[in-house]
Design an enzyme around this catalytic site. Structure first.
Site, PDB file in Angstrom:
ATOM      1  N   MET A   2       0.853  -1.198   0.000  1.00 60.03           N
ATOM      2  CA  MET A   2       0.000   0.000   0.000  1.00 60.03           C
ATOM      3  C   MET A   2       0.884   1.240   0.000  1.00 60.03           C
ATOM      4  O   MET A   2       1.673   1.438   0.928  1.00 60.03           O
ATOM      5  CB  MET A   2      -0.924  -0.003   1.219  1.00 60.03           C
ATOM      6  CG  MET A   2      -1.972  -1.105   1.206  1.00 60.03           C
ATOM      7  SD  MET A   2      -2.966  -1.143   2.713  1.00 60.03           S
ATOM      8  CE  MET A   2      -1.829  -1.971   3.851  1.00 60.03           C
ATOM      9  N   GLN A  24       7.918  -4.919  -3.409  1.00 65.08           N
ATOM     10  CA  GLN A  24       7.199  -4.806  -4.680  1.00 65.08           C
ATOM     11  C   GLN A  24       7.729  -3.640  -5.507  1.00 65.08           C
ATOM     12  O   GLN A  24       7.861  -2.520  -5.012  1.00 65.08           O
ATOM     13  CB  GLN A  24       5.697  -4.617  -4.478  1.00 65.08           C
ATOM     14  CG  GLN A  24       4.953  -4.715  -5.813  1.00 65.08           C
ATOM     15  CD  GLN A  24       3.498  -4.371  -5.741  1.00 65.08           C
ATOM     16  OE1 GLN A  24       3.142  -3.209  -5.547  1.00 65.08           O
ATOM     17  NE2 GLN A  24       2.627  -5.358  -5.909  1.00 65.08           N
ATOM     18  N   CYS A  68      -1.745  -2.266 -10.454  1.00 67.28           N
ATOM     19  CA  CYS A  68      -2.114  -0.888 -10.130  1.00 67.28           C
ATOM     20  C   CYS A  68      -2.924  -0.289 -11.282  1.00 67.28           C
ATOM     21  O   CYS A  68      -2.438  -0.207 -12.421  1.00 67.28           O
ATOM     22  CB  CYS A  68      -0.874  -0.040  -9.874  1.00 67.28           C
ATOM     23  SG  CYS A  68      -1.266   1.694  -9.496  1.00 67.28           S
ATOM     24  N   LYS A  75       1.709  -9.644  -8.904  1.00 64.69           N
ATOM     25  CA  LYS A  75       0.374  -9.329  -8.371  1.00 64.69           C
ATOM     26  C   LYS A  75      -0.428  -8.728  -9.515  1.00 64.69           C
ATOM     27  O   LYS A  75      -0.020  -7.715 -10.093  1.00 64.69           O
ATOM     28  CB  LYS A  75       0.473  -8.355  -7.200  1.00 64.69           C
ATOM     29  CG  LYS A  75      -0.865  -8.072  -6.520  1.00 64.69           C
ATOM     30  CD  LYS A  75      -0.670  -7.214  -5.266  1.00 64.69           C
ATOM     31  CE  LYS A  75      -1.981  -7.040  -4.509  1.00 64.69           C
ATOM     32  NZ  LYS A  75      -2.950  -6.208  -5.250  1.00 64.69           N
ATOM     33  N   HIS A 103      -5.799 -10.121  -7.577  1.00 64.61           N
ATOM     34  CA  HIS A 103      -6.857  -9.228  -7.124  1.00 64.61           C
ATOM     35  C   HIS A 103      -8.045  -9.497  -8.042  1.00 64.61           C
ATOM     36  O   HIS A 103      -7.976  -9.230  -9.238  1.00 64.61           O
ATOM     37  CB  HIS A 103      -6.409  -7.776  -7.225  1.00 64.61           C
ATOM     38  CG  HIS A 103      -7.402  -6.799  -6.678  1.00 64.61           C
ATOM     39  ND1 HIS A 103      -7.046  -5.524  -6.285  1.00 64.61           N
ATOM     40  CD2 HIS A 103      -8.741  -6.882  -6.445  1.00 64.61           C
ATOM     41  CE1 HIS A 103      -8.119  -4.879  -5.852  1.00 64.61           C
ATOM     42  NE2 HIS A 103      -9.147  -5.688  -5.943  1.00 64.61           N
TER      43      HIS A 103
END
Length: 309
Positions: free
Chosen positions: A23, A76, A105, A147, A175
């Site tokens: 985050m 990351q 993202c 991710k 996700h």
């Protein structure tokens, strides 16, 4: 060859692995230290731009801080070419257990630069980035993961994941939303299809707010772990079974933040998230308006009897 990687060992166990998400601004060392006290198995750094990390010592000092107990740790990176990812990874190998390529993202600036969710539409590039990074790392046990978000056509996502696996990816976090979806329901059916389509571990990300949520996601998908972002930001004790932040966790954060000399802005923001279900609406505006650590501590002591021992 090194010993078995700590993250891979966890993912091979019978335990559902609990992870704290990357985050921006928030998943830094003090927060990672806190969530590890409350059941988090693996913690991520915030997303770091690989190009600036390579070129600037100042960027490295600002973006990456760790200590020996900050493990297992995944760093990351946002990267748009194999060389930046590999070169940035080489710098952090001694201090972490794995590197993760951000392919999820959805912010416009990131996608415009070729970062984040832009990459899910370029599976051959992702494959090349993993392959090149793997070739540059001497420790064969070092974890390399991605991710991702999903496509509208899940077959396209499965193809991406299989290419990543063939390139040497250690595991994949999914996700379960597309790059255009925000707080919509998570497509757990898509996560299950991906889990059933690859041999490497798969982590589910999206709407993990309680350990009951984590168990329900496992029951639906058979994933190897779950990752929380918003849930753990508002309740760092989530993985210890708390449905809201306990006072002991608030006290622990204040102690940790003090120890690491956390600047006021992130200190205040973290407490604002953590106290969301503790502070009544009538007091939130006043708490948000506080402008010093002393004022925050006095407010918590006077109004909620939260005292540091």
């Amino acid at each position: 060859m090194g010993t078995e990687n700590a993250i891979i060992e966890l993912l091979k166990s019978d335990k559902l692995v609990y992870m704290s998400a990357p985050m921006v601004r928030y998943s830094k060392l003090p927060f990672r230290t806190l969530v590890r006290k409350y059941g988090c198995d693996v913690a991520f750094t915030p997303m770091i731009i690989s190009e600036s990390f390579i070129k600037s010592e100042k960027a490295r000092a600002n973006e990456f801080r760790t200590i020996p107990s900050d493990r297992p740790l995944v760093v990351q990176f946002a990267a748009n070419n194999p060389f930046d990812l590999a070169n940035a990874t080489e710098l952090i190998v001694p201090y972490a257990d794995g590197v993760d390529l951000n392919c999820g993202c959805p912010q416009r600036w990131a996608m415009k630069e070729g970062y984040g969710a832009h990459l899910i539409n370029h599976p051959e590039l992702v494959k090349e980035m993993i392959t090149h990074t793997r070739s540059k790392i001497c420790d064969e046990s070092f974890s390399i993961s991605i991710k991702i978000r999903i496509h509208n056509n899940i077959n396209t996502t499965v193809d991406l994941c299989r290419k990543a696996e063939s390139a040497g990816a250690s595991w994949i976090t999914v996700h379960g939303r597309t790059s255009s979806e925000r707080h919509t329901p998570v497509h757990y059916d898509s996560i299950k299809i991906i889990k059933d389509s690859v041999a490497i571990p798969v982590i589910a990300n999206g709407n993990v707010f309680t350990t009951n949520d984590a168990q329900e996601i496992y029951d639906k998908t058979n994933v190897d772990g779950v990752m929380s972002a918003r849930g753990i930001l508002h309740n760092p004790a989530l993985f210890a079974g708390y449905n809201k932040t306990p006072i002991c966790c608030v006290k622990d954060y204040i102690k940790i933040a003090t120890e690491f000399e956390t600047p006021f802005t992130p200190f205040h923001r973290h407490l604002t998230f953590m106290l969301e279900k503790i502070i009544p609406k009538s007091d939130k505006e006043q708490f948000c308006a506080l402008r010093s650590k002393e004022a925050v501590l006095n407010h918590l002591s006077d109004h909620y009897q939260i005292l540091l021992e």
